[in-house]
Scaffold this motif. Structure first.
Motif, short mmCIF file in Angstrom:
data_model
loop_
_atom_site.label_atom_id
_atom_site.label_comp_id
_atom_site.label_asym_id
_atom_site.label_seq_id
_atom_site.Cartn_x
_atom_site.Cartn_y
_atom_site.Cartn_z
N ASN A 182 4.90 29.99 69.24
CA ASN A 182 4.18 29.44 68.10
C ASN A 182 4.77 28.10 67.69
N ALA A 183 3.96 27.32 67.01
CA ALA A 183 4.41 26.04 66.45
C ALA A 183 3.96 26.02 64.99
N PHE A 184 4.77 25.38 64.17
CA PHE A 184 4.49 25.31 62.74
C PHE A 184 4.73 23.89 62.26
N MET A 185 3.91 23.45 61.31
CA MET A 185 4.14 22.12 60.73
C MET A 185 3.69 22.12 59.28
N LYS A 221 8.14 33.61 66.50
CA LYS A 221 7.42 34.31 65.44
C LYS A 221 7.75 33.87 64.02
N LYS A 222 8.86 33.26 63.79
CA LYS A 222 9.35 33.01 62.43
C LYS A 222 8.61 31.88 61.72
N LYS A 223 7.86 32.24 60.67
CA LYS A 223 7.16 31.25 59.85
C LYS A 223 7.98 31.04 58.58
N VAL A 224 8.41 29.79 58.33
CA VAL A 224 9.22 29.52 57.15
C VAL A 224 8.50 28.66 56.11
N PHE A 225 7.35 28.09 56.47
CA PHE A 225 6.62 27.25 55.52
C PHE A 225 5.64 28.11 54.72
N SER A 226 5.69 28.00 53.40
CA SER A 226 4.72 28.74 52.59
C SER A 226 3.37 28.02 52.59
N ALA A 227 3.38 26.70 52.67
CA ALA A 227 2.14 25.92 52.70
C ALA A 227 2.16 25.04 53.94
N GLY A 228 1.99 25.66 55.08
CA GLY A 228 2.01 24.89 56.33
C GLY A 228 0.89 25.35 57.24
N ARG A 229 0.91 24.82 58.44
CA ARG A 229 -0.08 25.16 59.44
C ARG A 229 0.61 25.85 60.61
N ALA A 230 -0.01 26.92 61.10
CA ALA A 230 0.56 27.69 62.21
C ALA A 230 -0.36 27.57 63.43
N TYR A 231 0.26 27.48 64.59
CA TYR A 231 -0.47 27.30 65.84
C TYR A 231 0.13 28.17 66.93
N GLU A 232 -0.68 28.48 67.91
CA GLU A 232 -0.20 29.08 69.14
C GLU A 232 -0.10 27.95 70.17
#
Length: 166
Positions: free
Chosen positions: A2-5, A42-53
């Motif tokens: 996953n990628a997060f921004m 798997k780890k999402k740390v942003f409460s207001a972010g965008r998640a991607y595969e």
């Protein structure tokens, strides 16, 4: 994978490294906007972010460089065709001078895919845009956008954050 921004102030985003020391964050600037990006299983740390595969990748993201993100809204019916087209073309930039990394990101929510490329310099990206290979790859895009586009694509670009240039 996953990628997060997420976007935020530089001061706030710089504190992420202290709060999450096991995550490698990449900070990027574009004028007055700052973006934090990271990849994890798997780890999402942003409460207001965008998640991607991460559907496809090549190269390794670097601490220095120039990042271009093509944001492409895709219809639900067109997702399979869009992904197939990009997977066929994924290695086209790998051999270009200055190329560092490529990521094809499928949104976990919404319909806007991100095609992320990282280059050593902005000039390397410009050379790619002016190359024969680029023109061949994008030759039919000047006429009519593909039917699977839900809306007009847009590009965002960033320079990797350099703490020495504050």
């Amino acid at each position: 994978m996953n990628a997060f921004m997420t976007n935020g102030t530089l001061d706030f985003l710089q504190k992420l490294n202290d709060k999450y020391p096991t995550i490698d964050f990449f900070l990027m600037n574009s004028g007055t906007s700052t973006l934090a990006y990271y990849e994890d299983h798997k780890k999402k740390v942003f409460s207001a972010g965008r998640a991607y595969e991460v559907l496809s990748q090549s190269g390794t993201l670097q601490e220095k460089g120039y990042v271009v993100m093509n944001n492409i809204p895709v219809t639900d019916d067109g997702k399979a065709m869009f992904e197939s087209k990009f997977k066929q073309r994924e290695k086209e930039v790998d051999g270009m001078p200055g190329f560092q990394a490529f990521r094809l990101l499928r949104p976990k929510k919404g319909n806007t895919y991100v095609v992320l490329t990282q280059w050593r310099t902005e000039g390397d990206f410009d050379n790619w845009k002016n190359s024969k290979k680029f023109k061949e790859t994008h030759k039919n895009q000047d006429t009519k956008p593909p039917a699977y586009f839900a809306d007009r694509p847009f590009v965002t670009s960033y320079h990797m954050f350099d703490p020495d240039k504050i």
